[in-house]
Design an enzyme around this catalytic site. Structure first.
Site, PDB file in Angstrom:
ATOM      1  N   LYS A  81       0.839  -1.146   0.078  1.00  0.00           N
ATOM      2  CA  LYS A  81      -0.011   0.043   0.143  1.00  0.00           C
ATOM      3  C   LYS A  81       0.895   1.387   0.003  1.00  0.00           C
ATOM      4  CE  LYS A  81      -2.388   0.803   3.670  1.00  0.00           C
ATOM      5  NZ  LYS A  81      -1.802   1.872   4.512  1.00  0.00           N
ATOM      6  N   GLY A 103      -5.407   7.697   5.501  1.00  0.00           N
ATOM      7  CA  GLY A 103      -4.540   8.500   5.958  1.00  0.00           C
ATOM      8  C   GLY A 103      -3.546   8.970   5.004  1.00  0.00           C
ATOM      9  N   SER A 125       4.893  12.015  11.618  1.00  0.00           N
ATOM     10  CA  SER A 125       4.672  10.841  10.560  1.00  0.00           C
ATOM     11  C   SER A 125       5.569  11.197   9.405  1.00  0.00           C
ATOM     12  CB  SER A 125       3.368  10.800  10.409  1.00  0.00           C
ATOM     13  OG  SER A 125       2.962   9.909   9.288  1.00  0.00           O
ATOM     14  N   SER A 126       6.154  10.206   8.683  1.00  0.00           N
ATOM     15  CA  SER A 126       6.879  10.267   7.546  1.00  0.00           C
ATOM     16  C   SER A 126       6.078  10.782   6.611  1.00  0.00           C
ATOM     17  CB  SER A 126       7.686   9.284   7.110  1.00  0.00           C
ATOM     18  OG  SER A 126       6.846   7.906   7.038  1.00  0.00           O
ATOM     19  N   GLN A 127       4.806  10.320   6.614  1.00  0.00           N
ATOM     20  CA  GLN A 127       3.756  10.602   5.335  1.00  0.00           C
ATOM     21  C   GLN A 127       3.825  12.179   5.155  1.00  0.00           C
ATOM     22  OE1 GLN A 127       0.133   8.912   6.364  1.00  0.00           O
ATOM     23  NE2 GLN A 127       0.836   7.032   6.452  1.00  0.00           N
ATOM     24  N   ASP A 179       3.951   0.433  12.316  1.00  0.00           N
ATOM     25  CA  ASP A 179       2.582  -0.148  11.850  1.00  0.00           C
ATOM     26  C   ASP A 179       2.593  -1.745  12.204  1.00  0.00           C
ATOM     27  OD1 ASP A 179       1.463   1.948  10.836  1.00  0.00           O
ATOM     28  OD2 ASP A 179       2.064   1.426   8.693  1.00  0.00           O
ATOM     29  N   LYS A 195      -3.446   7.156  14.332  1.00  0.00           N
ATOM     30  CA  LYS A 195      -3.793   6.512  13.266  1.00  0.00           C
ATOM     31  C   LYS A 195      -5.293   6.060  12.979  1.00  0.00           C
ATOM     32  CE  LYS A 195       0.642   5.382  12.136  1.00  0.00           C
ATOM     33  NZ  LYS A 195       1.022   5.178  10.614  1.00  0.00           N
TER      34      LYS A 195
END
Length: 409
Positions: A23, A70, A145-147, A292, A319
């Site tokens: 994903k 997210g 968060s790395s996102q 995760d 999350k």
């Protein structure tokens, strides 16, 4: 949908499973394909999140609803902000409106974007009016968060002057940042990551090519857990995986040696072999780079009647649910002695596992899948089991393939 999971006829498992594409990689490559339409994708994830991402990228105006995704929220925020002429309202589920996004919005607005909040400051839904972004220097806290970071980096090469990103403090989730940069490098997009500074240089076009998505290591974690809880001699073959993975969760192969699981790498697959009983009584691990898999590891330790102390879990509270609190509640139902803080989890070894406990999933796919391997030790119920479609639609079918009883209630 409520499922009743029952023990397999034998805990000696020998099966092969093909796991859907990552994903994390899929969503990154989908965004890059939107920026460079001559790219092709192979082995893309069949998850809800990847489908939502693909659909959202095709919308030029109006409402973009990413539901529980997210990653899509973060990536699409940066994408639409830099797409001149596009104007959208980016929204999602009720839980999504409770997940902070202010740090990314602030960074984009600092680059010249035009993003405003429709309701509560710092949270979706967002009104985004796409603009040509010419500013190229911005800073972000390094422990987020790395996102957020990847959202900026993925779009950076299409900005007129590229991007120079300064990360302030100690960086977490480094493997996911490196995954993003490795994909850029694969496209011959020049970049650098030195100390706390990341630079991405502009590139208008890339060479036509096919990017192959590796299967998801987060999804592999549940099979590692099953292997750990199975009898010595069990082996589960998973495809398609590679030894030098870009995914941070590939650290599983190292962690699970403590549970007696050996990983054998083949050309396009891995074999999980249960070769021994656990080699330690207490597992201590910093999961800042792979949060995760925390749920899976905690449940594995509980099933093996081991203790564990997991740290680096500060991102779990924002999350799909507050995963630390959810683990506390659900493992306690099963008889665990567990305590959590805002960034740690401590589990003490217990000798009893309660039977026929109903596990609540809190609209969180990983809660459903992390607890499923306990069916090798006891009978359990999984509430709202359909939530696995977010990342792994074939999960329950694959559980049945391994011999676990999967019955709809």
């Amino acid at each position: 949908m409520k499922l009743h999971l029952t023990l397999p006829q034998s805990n000696l498992i020998k099966e092969a499973v093909k796991v859907t594409g990552s994903k994390s990689e899929s969503n990154r490559i989908l965004l890059l394909q939107a920026l460079y339409p001559n790219l092709e994708i192979d082995n893309i994830s069949n998850s809800d999140d990847a489908q939502v991402m693909a659909k959202g990228l095709k919308i030029a105006s109006g409402v973009v609803d990413i539901h529980h995704a997210g990653t899509a929220m973060r990536f699409l925020t940066a994408y639409f902000a830099s797409q001149e002429g596009k104007e959208v309202v980016l929204t999602g589920s009720q839980r999504m409106t409770e997940r902070p996004i202010g740090v990314l919005v602030d960074a984009l607005n600092a680059l010249g974007a035009e993003i405003t909040y429709e309701k509560n400051a710092g949270y979706p839904p967002l009104k985004i009016k796409g603009k040509k972004l010419t500013d190229h220097k911005v800073s972000l806290p390094a422990d987020i968060s790395s996102q957020y970071i990847s959202a900026l980096l993925l779009n950076a090469a299409k900005l007129e002057n590229g991007l120079e990103l300064a990360l302030v403090g100690k960086i977490t989730s480094v493997p996911y940042i490196k995954m993003t940069l490795a994909l850029l490098t694969q496209l011959k997009i020049e970049n650098s990551f030195e100390g706390n500074s990341i630079k991405v240089f502009p590139k208008k076009e890339v060479k036509t090519q096919t990017l192959v998505v590796e299967s998801d290591w987060s999804s592999a974690s549940y099979f590692y857990s099953i292997a750990a809880l199975s009898e010595i001699g069990s082996q589960i073959t998973l495809s398609s995986y590679k030894k030098n993975s870009l995914q941070g969760d590939s650290v599983l192969s190292k962690i699970y040696t403590s549970f007696g699981v050996e990983t054998v790498y083949q050309e396009n697959s891995i074999i999980l072999k249960k070769i021994a009983n656990p080699t330690i009584e207490n597992l201590e691990w910093d999961l800042a780079n792979a949060p995760d898999i925390a749920q899976t590891i905690a449940v594995t330790c509980f099933g093996l009647q081991m203790s564990c102390y997991l740290t680096g879990l500060h991102t779990l509270k924002i999350k799909e649910t507050d995963r630390l609190e959810a683990l506390d509640v659900e493992l306690s139902k099963l008889g665990a002695a567990i305590t959590v803080t805002d960034k740690t989890l401590t589990l003490k070894a217990t000798t009893a596992i309660h039977a026929d406990v109903a596990i609540d999933t809190y609209n969180d796919h990983r809660m459903a899948m992390a607890f499923a391997p306990l069916a090798l030790k006891t009978t359990i119920f999984i509430n709202n089991a359909e939530v696995v479609s977010k990342s792994f639609p074939d999960f329950w079918r694959d559980m049945a393939t391994l011999g676990i009883g999967v019955q709809v209630q």
